[in-house]
Design an enzyme around this catalytic site. Structure first.
Site, mmCIF file in Angstrom:
data_model
loop_
_atom_site.group_PDB
_atom_site.id
_atom_site.type_symbol
_atom_site.label_atom_id
_atom_site.label_comp_id
_atom_site.label_asym_id
_atom_site.label_seq_id
_atom_site.Cartn_x
_atom_site.Cartn_y
_atom_site.Cartn_z
ATOM 1 N N LEU A 162 -4.852 1.502 9.674
ATOM 2 C CA LEU A 162 -5.948 0.953 8.894
ATOM 3 C C LEU A 162 -5.343 0.014 7.856
ATOM 4 O O LEU A 162 -4.262 0.282 7.324
ATOM 5 C CB LEU A 162 -6.736 2.059 8.177
ATOM 6 N N ASP A 163 -6.026 -1.074 7.571
ATOM 7 C CA ASP A 163 -5.542 -1.994 6.540
ATOM 8 C C ASP A 163 -5.412 -1.265 5.206
ATOM 9 O O ASP A 163 -6.084 -0.260 4.963
ATOM 10 C CB ASP A 163 -6.506 -3.167 6.388
ATOM 11 N N LYS A 164 -4.575 -1.803 4.349
ATOM 12 C CA LYS A 164 -4.285 -1.182 3.061
ATOM 13 C C LYS A 164 -5.549 -0.780 2.311
ATOM 14 O O LYS A 164 -5.652 0.341 1.794
ATOM 15 C CB LYS A 164 -3.456 -2.144 2.198
ATOM 16 N N ARG A 261 -12.990 -7.394 10.529
ATOM 17 C CA ARG A 261 -13.009 -8.417 9.490
ATOM 18 C C ARG A 261 -13.088 -9.819 10.099
ATOM 19 O O ARG A 261 -13.854 -10.672 9.640
ATOM 20 C CB ARG A 261 -11.766 -8.281 8.614
#
Length: 338
Positions: A162-164, A261
């Site tokens: 997962l992105d930060k 995104r």
């Protein structure tokens, strides 16, 4: 020529069987696997990199060049194509362990753990894997502290990221067999992942986005929709409409970097708070616009996760509550709803 020990698994999954005698330069195990039919037409090195993710593609290519990989008993080449049902034998070298990352006492919100899996609810701000200037303070560092045996598993058992600043559910494998199983499930799309996403603009009905994603040709840290990219598909449903934005449930069929995104931005509905792909609020009240502008991260939460447990072979499901910051944001939007 190395004499191999045949141990073909009728399921098509690879298994490891001890050799009766091997030289000191070999490990004590030979890997046997059968190429699944869905890899037909792919290069051997690319296929093996997916089927045995505990070794890098470059390492597998080296072993192929050193004649340590046989296909149907014959010496293989990296570029040869596979067509399914081939029997492959890999004779790995004894290699030193990969440079270990440092174990760090970082709190983990563990939703469930057994001898095979760990299900984690990741907070915003936590990088999944070291790299790009984040070599410490990551989920991987925390995992090594929580379960030191994960040092023996590639990437400490992490199979997807997962992105930060994306919150929510991640699965971590505690054994090599479980990691390989989960990687295959991701490839075969049997892992179900649903996200909450708050996007700019109003969306009135469900839809899907089927558009390939690849590296941006100029801004190399960004991804973009491009004909040269890999196939990517995102389905979405409308949960709630607000002034100037919409709450969606997004379901992934593929798992490309920044997929949700990039896809939502591509259809003109970037995520609220996205610092890379985000846009500006459209025509809406100034108070609403300011609320959306002030949200400090992309409003994306990995809410639901479902997969086939590698050991029990039963479908398991988990759900992570909406994080406090997104809940607060939704409350403000509802209070200002016309």
């Amino acid at each position: 020529m190395i004499n191999s020990v045949k141990n073909k698994d009728t399921t098509g999954d690879y298994n490891v069987k001890p050799l009766a005698a091997v030289s000191d330069e070999l490990t004590t195990n030979v890997v046997n696997l059968t190429i699944p039919i869905n890899y037909a037409g792919s290069r051997l090195d690319q296929t093996l990199a997916k089927l045995v993710p505990n070794w890098s593609r470059s390492r597998l290519q080296t072993w192929i060049a050193e004649k340590r990989v046989l296909v149907n008993g014959q010496i293989a080449t990296a570029k040869q194509l596979v067509w399914g049902d081939e029997h492959v034998e890999i004779f790995p070298l004894k290699i030193a362990a990969e440079s270990p990352f440092v174990a760090e006492a970082i709190h983990l919100n563990i939703m469930e753990e057994d001898e095979t899996l760990i299900i984690i609810n990741k907070p915003a701000g936590l990088v999944t894997h070291p790299g790009n200037g984040n070599w410490q303070g990551t989920l991987l560092n925390a995992l090594l502290h929580h379960a030191p045996e994960l040092k023996n598993i590639p990437r400490a058992g992490i199979v997807h990221r997962l992105d930060k600043n994306t919150t929510g559910l991640l699965v971590v494998a505690k054994t090599l067999a479980a990691q390989t199983n989960l990687v295959r499930q991701l490839q075969q799309r049997t892992v179900k992942r649903d996200y909450l996403a708050l996007v700019l603009g109003e969306i009135k009905q469900a839809g899907n986005i089927d558009a390939p994603i690849g590296r941006h040709p100029i801004h190399r840290t960004k991804m973009t929709v491009t004909s040269k990219g890999k196939p990517a598909r995102t389905n979405y449903q409308v949960i709630e409409n607000f002034d100037g934005c919409t709450l969606l449930q997004c379901s992934l069929e593929t798992g490309r970097t920044h997929q949700i995104r990039v896809h939502l931005n591509a259809i003109g509905h970037a995520l609220v708070g996205d610092p890379v792909y985000g846009g500006k609020p459209g025509k809406t009240a100034q108070a609403i616009a300011q609320i959306l502008i002030d949200f400090p991260r992309q409003a994306l939460h990995a809410q639901k996760l479902a997969l086939i447990h590698p050991k029990t072979e039963q479908v398991n499901q988990w759900e992570a509550a909406t994080p406090e910051d997104i809940n607060d944001l939704l409350l403000m939007l509802r209070q200002n709803k016309k």
